[in-house]
Write an enzyme that holds these catalytic residues in place. Structure first.
Site, PDB file in Angstrom:
ATOM      1  N   ASP A  81      -5.826  -5.861  -5.613  1.00  0.00           N
ATOM      2  CA  ASP A  81      -5.107  -4.709  -5.393  1.00  0.00           C
ATOM      3  C   ASP A  81      -3.706  -4.595  -6.303  1.00  0.00           C
ATOM      4  O   ASP A  81      -3.007  -5.671  -6.299  1.00  0.00           O
ATOM      5  CB  ASP A  81      -4.665  -4.593  -3.970  1.00  0.00           C
ATOM      6  CG  ASP A  81      -4.165  -3.499  -3.263  1.00  0.00           C
ATOM      7  OD1 ASP A  81      -4.552  -2.418  -3.971  1.00  0.00           O
ATOM      8  OD2 ASP A  81      -3.182  -3.561  -2.192  1.00  0.00           O
ATOM      9  N   HIS A 179       2.661   4.099   1.109  1.00  0.00           N
ATOM     10  CA  HIS A 179       2.492   2.573   1.733  1.00  0.00           C
ATOM     11  C   HIS A 179       3.333   2.539   3.075  1.00  0.00           C
ATOM     12  O   HIS A 179       4.590   2.941   2.927  1.00  0.00           O
ATOM     13  CB  HIS A 179       2.743   1.650   0.659  1.00  0.00           C
ATOM     14  CG  HIS A 179       1.951   1.519  -0.609  1.00  0.00           C
ATOM     15  ND1 HIS A 179       2.040   1.824  -1.920  1.00  0.00           N
ATOM     16  CD2 HIS A 179       0.349   1.619  -0.465  1.00  0.00           C
ATOM     17  CE1 HIS A 179       1.085   1.772  -2.554  1.00  0.00           C
ATOM     18  NE2 HIS A 179      -0.068   1.500  -1.678  1.00  0.00           N
ATOM     19  N   SER A 212      -1.548   5.068   6.253  1.00  0.00           N
ATOM     20  CA  SER A 212      -1.280   4.698   7.438  1.00  0.00           C
ATOM     21  C   SER A 212      -0.676   5.672   8.172  1.00  0.00           C
ATOM     22  O   SER A 212      -0.809   5.763   9.431  1.00  0.00           O
ATOM     23  CB  SER A 212      -0.477   3.209   7.477  1.00  0.00           C
ATOM     24  OG  SER A 212      -1.398   2.439   6.927  1.00  0.00           O
TER      25      SER A 212
HETATM   26 ZN   LIG Z   1      -1.692   0.636  -2.629  1.00  0.00          ZN
END
Ligand SMILES: [Zn+2]
Length: 291
Positions: A81, A179, A212
């Protein structure tokens, strides 16, 4: 089933209009909880490892992930990632990861193109697929993934040019996610119209990072409109940490065995994984990979 490349996983997701969940497994507990919940829901998935997580876990953790994949009846990819450099990506490939991300989205466009192209050439030579990023995903602070304070939306025409020039297998796009979690007074809004234009402009699966803080309905909508991979990091770590805090503060100072401390945090993680798998339409989709 086996270890597969990211490209193989996402191709089926694209064909059948669902999204593969990619879980950042920053510890053995998160890995085991994720594998268990995905097994129970027959969900193909990606084990994602960020460079900061890898340096904490050390290289041998990748061997554990590979072993998990071989023991599983699910198709699983192991993915780097947010690879930050060519060297980091090559290291991940050498460890046996089957998918890598090179993220030069904060560099000037031509530099992002050049490094991504170089990574694609090396990765494709050994059957590893490459995710790149264009337009940036915002950062709300306190996550390993980082980012800038305000996300920049990906321009569809630039995305088309970028994919053609680099040959990347999938593209992380900026459509209004960040994020980490948002402060309570900020309500993020996904730009589905921009997503639609990118889907029309490029011929590779698209990836959503940093969802999120967005409501489930928006994420489900993004999947319906062509997102084929969704990264999940904060969502599993928050419930894990909350439960662990409860375990540590329950008044029993004798509690110290990992096999006593961690089961409840792991159960909380499993619950979130099952919910996300459902939300992305990925439950039972492992069946599509069996011939
Ligand atoms: Zn990411």
């Amino acid at each position: 089933m086996v270890l597969v490349s990211g490209k193989e996983l996402l191709a089926v997701a694209r064909e059948h209009n669902f999204a593969i969940p990619a879980y950042n497994c920053g510890s053995g507990q998160l890995l085991n909880a994720t594998v268990k919940a995905c097994e129970e829901t027959n969900t193909p998935f990606i084990i994602a490892i960020h460079p900061d997580e890898l340096s904490f876990l050390t290289d041998s953790f990748v061997a554990q992930c590979i072993d998990e994949a071989h023991r599983s009846r699910l198709p699983i990819a192991i993915h780097l990632d947010h690879g930050g450099s060519y060297e980091q990506v090559i290291h991940a490939i050498q460890l046996g990861m089957t998918s890598v991300m090179i993220d030069k989205s904060l560099a000037p466009y031509e530099e992002n193109v050049a490094i991504t192209k170089k990574v694609v050439e090396a990765a494709h030579a050994v059957g590893v697929s490459v995710e790149a990023e264009l337009g940036t995903i915002g950062n709300t602070g306190n996550t390993v993934e980082g980012g800038i304070e305000e996300g920049i939306y990906t321009e569809p025409e630039v995305a088309k040019d970028f994919v053609e020039k680099t040959g990347c297998d999938s593209l992380a796009v900026g459509i209004g996610t960040s994020h980490g979690l948002y402060p309570k007074d900020i309500k993020p809004k996904l730009r589905i119209d921009i997503l639609d234009d990118i889907v029309k402009a490029v011929d590779v699966p698209l990836v959503l990072h940093g969802g999120s803080g967005n409501p489930d309905s928006e994420i489900a909508q993004a999947v319906t409109h062509g997102i084929n991979k969704v990264n999940i990091s904060s969502d599993i770590k928050i419930v894990f940490a909350e439960k662990l805090r409860e375990e540590l503060n329950d008044g029993n100072s004798e509690k110290r065995e990992p096999n006593v401390l961690f089961p409840e945090p792991m159960k909380a993680t499993e619950k979130v994984v099952r919910q996300k798998n459902e939300l992305f339409g990925a439950v039972d989709k492992a069946n599509y990979y069996f011939n």
